[in-house]
Design a protein around this motif. Structure first.
Motif, PDB file in Angstrom:
ATOM      1  N   ASP A   1       1.050  -1.561   0.159  1.00 48.73           N
ATOM      2  CA  ASP A   1       0.194   0.059  -0.109  1.00 48.73           C
ATOM      3  C   ASP A   1       1.054   1.362  -0.506  1.00 48.73           C
ATOM      4  O   ASP A   1       1.928   1.120   0.451  1.00 48.73           O
ATOM      5  CB  ASP A   1      -1.019  -0.069   0.916  1.00 48.73           C
ATOM      6  CG  ASP A   1      -1.697  -0.881   0.934  1.00 48.73           C
ATOM      7  OD1 ASP A   1      -2.344  -1.527   0.373  1.00 48.73           O
ATOM      8  OD2 ASP A   1      -2.839  -1.050   1.909  1.00 48.73           O
ATOM      9  N   THR A   2      -0.257   2.451  -0.615  1.00 53.38           N
ATOM     10  CA  THR A   2       1.333   3.171  -0.445  1.00 53.38           C
ATOM     11  C   THR A   2       0.862   4.676   0.231  1.00 53.38           C
ATOM     12  O   THR A   2       0.067   4.788   1.154  1.00 53.38           O
ATOM     13  CB  THR A   2       0.567   4.046  -1.647  1.00 53.38           C
ATOM     14  OG1 THR A   2       0.333   3.519  -3.231  1.00 53.38           O
ATOM     15  CG2 THR A   2       1.325   5.605  -1.701  1.00 53.38           C
TER      16      THR A   2
ATOM     17  N   PRO B   1      -2.406   7.822  -2.094  1.00 56.38           N
ATOM     18  CA  PRO B   1      -1.629   7.179  -0.559  1.00 56.38           C
ATOM     19  C   PRO B   1      -3.317   6.969   0.365  1.00 56.38           C
ATOM     20  O   PRO B   1      -4.175   7.271   0.335  1.00 56.38           O
ATOM     21  CB  PRO B   1      -1.425   7.975  -0.151  1.00 56.38           C
ATOM     22  CG  PRO B   1      -1.318   9.609  -0.022  1.00 56.38           C
ATOM     23  CD  PRO B   1      -1.981   9.698  -1.699  1.00 56.38           C
ATOM     24  N   LYS B   2      -2.947   5.760   0.635  1.00 52.44           N
ATOM     25  CA  LYS B   2      -4.360   5.306   1.629  1.00 52.44           C
ATOM     26  C   LYS B   2      -3.404   5.918   3.655  1.00 52.44           C
ATOM     27  O   LYS B   2      -4.155   6.242   4.464  1.00 52.44           O
ATOM     28  CB  LYS B   2      -4.096   3.700   2.433  1.00 52.44           C
ATOM     29  CG  LYS B   2      -4.135   3.473   1.238  1.00 52.44           C
ATOM     30  CD  LYS B   2      -4.913   1.742   1.362  1.00 52.44           C
ATOM     31  CE  LYS B   2      -5.695   1.656  -0.311  1.00 52.44           C
ATOM     32  NZ  LYS B   2      -5.947  -0.026   0.252  1.00 52.44           N
ATOM     33  N   VAL B   3      -1.872   6.038   3.567  1.00 48.72           N
ATOM     34  CA  VAL B   3      -1.478   6.958   4.697  1.00 48.72           C
ATOM     35  C   VAL B   3      -0.858   8.492   4.182  1.00 48.72           C
ATOM     36  O   VAL B   3      -0.319   7.989   3.090  1.00 48.72           O
ATOM     37  CB  VAL B   3      -0.403   6.602   5.479  1.00 48.72           C
ATOM     38  CG1 VAL B   3      -0.056   7.610   6.400  1.00 48.72           C
ATOM     39  CG2 VAL B   3      -1.463   4.808   5.756  1.00 48.72           C
ATOM     40  N   LEU B   4      -1.504   9.417   5.175  1.00 46.38           N
ATOM     41  CA  LEU B   4      -0.559  10.696   4.602  1.00 46.38           C
ATOM     42  C   LEU B   4       0.163  11.394   5.548  1.00 46.38           C
ATOM     43  O   LEU B   4      -0.823  11.386   6.989  1.00 46.38           O
ATOM     44  CB  LEU B   4      -1.883  12.160   4.423  1.00 46.38           C
ATOM     45  CG  LEU B   4      -0.566  13.588   4.067  1.00 46.38           C
ATOM     46  CD1 LEU B   4      -0.332  13.452   2.592  1.00 46.38           C
ATOM     47  CD2 LEU B   4      -2.255  14.953   3.501  1.00 46.38           C
ATOM     48  N   LEU B   5       1.260  10.633   6.132  1.00 46.11           N
ATOM     49  CA  LEU B   5       2.447  11.031   7.192  1.00 46.11           C
ATOM     50  C   LEU B   5       3.060  13.047   7.123  1.00 46.11           C
ATOM     51  O   LEU B   5       3.763  13.027   6.124  1.00 46.11           O
ATOM     52  CB  LEU B   5       3.164  10.091   6.454  1.00 46.11           C
ATOM     53  CG  LEU B   5       4.358   9.852   8.160  1.00 46.11           C
ATOM     54  CD1 LEU B   5       3.817   9.666   9.338  1.00 46.11           C
ATOM     55  CD2 LEU B   5       5.371   8.500   7.680  1.00 46.11           C
ATOM     56  N   SER B   6       3.180  12.739   8.549  1.00 43.69           N
ATOM     57  CA  SER B   6       3.862  14.523   8.191  1.00 43.69           C
ATOM     58  C   SER B   6       4.751  14.109   9.972  1.00 43.69           C
ATOM     59  O   SER B   6       4.561  12.362  10.479  1.00 43.69           O
ATOM     60  CB  SER B   6       2.873  15.404   8.511  1.00 43.69           C
ATOM     61  OG  SER B   6       2.004  14.950   9.715  1.00 43.69           O
ATOM     62  N   GLY B   7       5.912  14.487   9.489  1.00 43.04           N
ATOM     63  CA  GLY B   7       6.620  13.651  10.701  1.00 43.04           C
ATOM     64  C   GLY B   7       8.074  14.243  10.164  1.00 43.04           C
ATOM     65  O   GLY B   7       7.979  13.455   8.610  1.00 43.04           O
ATOM     66  N   ALA B   8       8.604  14.942  10.950  1.00 45.25           N
ATOM     67  CA  ALA B   8      10.532  15.114  10.334  1.00 45.25           C
ATOM     68  C   ALA B   8      11.107  13.970  11.771  1.00 45.25           C
ATOM     69  O   ALA B   8      11.088  14.832  12.797  1.00 45.25           O
ATOM     70  CB  ALA B   8      10.253  15.597   9.622  1.00 45.25           C
TER      71      ALA B   8
ATOM     72  N   TYR C   1      -5.645   8.258   5.649  1.00 45.76           N
ATOM     73  CA  TYR C   1      -5.578   8.339   7.019  1.00 45.76           C
ATOM     74  C   TYR C   1      -4.563   9.504   7.316  1.00 45.76           C
ATOM     75  O   TYR C   1      -3.207   9.350   6.981  1.00 45.76           O
ATOM     76  CB  TYR C   1      -5.387   6.403   7.713  1.00 45.76           C
ATOM     77  CG  TYR C   1      -5.989   5.745   7.718  1.00 45.76           C
ATOM     78  CD1 TYR C   1      -6.802   5.411   8.915  1.00 45.76           C
ATOM     79  CD2 TYR C   1      -5.515   4.726   6.587  1.00 45.76           C
ATOM     80  CE1 TYR C   1      -7.098   4.548   8.958  1.00 45.76           C
ATOM     81  CE2 TYR C   1      -5.896   3.581   7.410  1.00 45.76           C
ATOM     82  CZ  TYR C   1      -7.650   3.365   8.468  1.00 45.76           C
ATOM     83  OH  TYR C   1      -7.971   1.814   8.137  1.00 45.76           O
ATOM     84  N   ALA C   2      -4.773  10.439   7.966  1.00 41.89           N
ATOM     85  CA  ALA C   2      -3.844  11.158   8.419  1.00 41.89           C
ATOM     86  C   ALA C   2      -2.944  11.176   9.685  1.00 41.89           C
ATOM     87  O   ALA C   2      -3.098  10.139  10.920  1.00 41.89           O
ATOM     88  CB  ALA C   2      -4.661  12.634   8.685  1.00 41.89           C
TER      89      ALA C   2
END
Ligand SMILES: Cc1ncc(COP(=O)(O)O)c(C=O)c1O
Length: 425
Positions: free
Chosen positions: A112-113, A166-173, A195-196
């Motif tokens: 999955d993306t 995408p199925k998940v949008l990922l933030s953070g670093a 999903y956020a």
């Protein structure tokens, strides 16, 4: 006396422990992912709870003898929920990498993306690096920073999200010195039915103090290590909504999906001594002084950035809004590793790091990453940041000057001795 039993039984390890404590006391710890946990957190991590097996969750264990363990884990859960205003908290993940694995597995299938931040622009290994489980299991696509501003451009994130779905949008670093617009991430995720998810491992304390936005209310899943700005033990937690917004008809809700990926999905028995240490750290973070401490971390980083800039060093994005700074050494002609090693010889601990659009290789990239959480725990303020910033700039401009490094190391020693660390140990 410290470690009397180890000292008697295993003097070799006791000797190394003594030396490490001395190193932490004598030097300037400026690695932004490191901090000094309070003596109470250290004590909790060294308790008899390490003896207990407690597979399962409070009141639902596969072993007997959990009367007190359950109370401790439930306190950790309740405090985490209160601290972050979270609907659900899982306090069992052993580490940040494991927690990310558990979050992804809760809502995704292999292949999955996920749309996350480019690692070369500040994302973490677990956000899709090809040598990491994340890049090997899921299809990662990236957003990055803009070349001119070196900041995330939310229009670009939205554009990629709309195209790639995408199925998940990922933030953070792990190496981004600016405020992340979590509300904008959440609204893009909603728009595309993803999903956020936010990984706030680095900036967690600043999210709690209000220096940065708290993504918990707007995100489905938020993961954080407990080590860095939070000042807890080396570990992690997962916070989430209870309901699964994307797949509401599934038999398990989101909270249950996460819990069952942590145990039995990826882990066995939880580290209850570390969970106790997390509970103690959460209690400390619930106190009003914690907010002031975080505000000071950010003020110190701003002052340090200003001093470094005044000394002619270029900072990625021109400065910082959080606890960390990325120095671009390109104009000095040295690599990040060379610079970080020279600083270490001067008693200053930082780490070398890629910068956005880096032309050098990761083992000696163009950047040095440094931050202020640990120095702020020692109660250093803007005045000390000015002094330290001047030392750093002077050493970086003359990394082979042995006399300068020895002199700086002595000055560092004089400074650290007036900011005692772990006096009570
Ligand atoms: C953003 C981010 N996520 C995850 C991790 C992984 O945490 P751990 O080292 O506990 O596996 C880190 C660690 O530095 C991090 O910076």
């Amino acid at each position: 006396m410290l470690y009397p039993n180890i000292r008697k039984q295993d003097p070799e390890i006791a000797g190394h422990l003594d030396q490490e404590l001395k190193r932490q006391r004598d030097g300037l710890v400026m690695i932004p992912s490191e901090n000094f946990a309070s003596p109470s957190v250290l004590e909790a991590a060294g308790t008899v709870l390490t003896n207990k097996y407690a597979e399962g969750y409070p009141e639902k264990r596969y072993y007997t003898g959990n009367e007190f363990i359950d109370k401790i884990e439930q306190l950790a859960i309740d405090r985490a929920k209160k601290l972050f205003s979270a609907e659900h908290a899982n306090v069992q993940p052993h580490s940040g990498s494991g927690a990310n694995m558990e979050c992804y597995a809760a809502v995704l299938k292999p292949g999955d993306t996920i749309l996350g931040m480019d690692l070369a622009h500040g994302g973490h290994l677990t956000h899709g690096h090809p040598v990491n489980f994340s890049g090997q299991t899921y299809k990662f696509i990236n957003y990055g920073v803009q070349k001119e501003t070196e900041r995330i451009d939310m229009d670009q994130v939205r554009e990629i999200a709309l195209k790639e779905k995408p199925k998940v949008l990922l933030s953070g670093a792990t190496a981004y010195p600016r405020i992340i617009d979590f509300d904008a991430f959440a609204s893009i995720a909603k728009e595309i039915g993803a999903y956020a998810m936010a990984d706030i491992s680095h900036i967690v304390g600043l999210c709690l103090s209000g220096d940065h936005p708290n993504p918990v209310p707007s995100h489905d899943i938020v993961m954080t290590t407990t080590t860095k700005t939070l000042r807890g033990p080396r570990s992690a937690i997962i916070l989430s909504k209870i309901e699964d917004r994307i797949n509401p008809d599934d038999k398990k809700n989101l909270a249950k999906k996460i819990d069952s990926q942590v145990f039995p999905g990826m882990q066995g028995g939880p580290l209850e001594h570390i969970i106790a240490a997390k509970a103690v750290a959460f209690e400390e973070a619930l106190k009003p002084e914690f907010k002031e401490y975080q505000n000071q971390i950010a003020r110190n980083a701003k002052q340090l950035a200003e001093t470094l800039s005044e000394n002619g060093l270029r900072l990625v994005s021109g400065g910082t809004d959080n606890h960390l700074i990325l120095i671009d050494l390109t104009e000095t002609g040295i690599g990040g590793k060379d610079g970080a090693n020279a600083l270490e010889e001067s008693g200053i601990y930082t780490n070398f790091n890629m910068i956005p659009f880096d032309t050098r290789k990761p083992f000696n990239p163009s950047g040095i990453r440094l931050g202020t959480p640990a120095l702020t725990s020692r109660r250093m303020k803007e005045k000390e940041m000015k002094t330290i910033g001047n030392w750093i700039a002077t050493v970086l401009k003359d990394i082979n000057n042995e006399e300068l490094k020895a002199k700086t190391k002595q000055e560092v020693l004089d400074l650290t001795h007036s900011f005692p660390l772990y006096e009570e140990l």
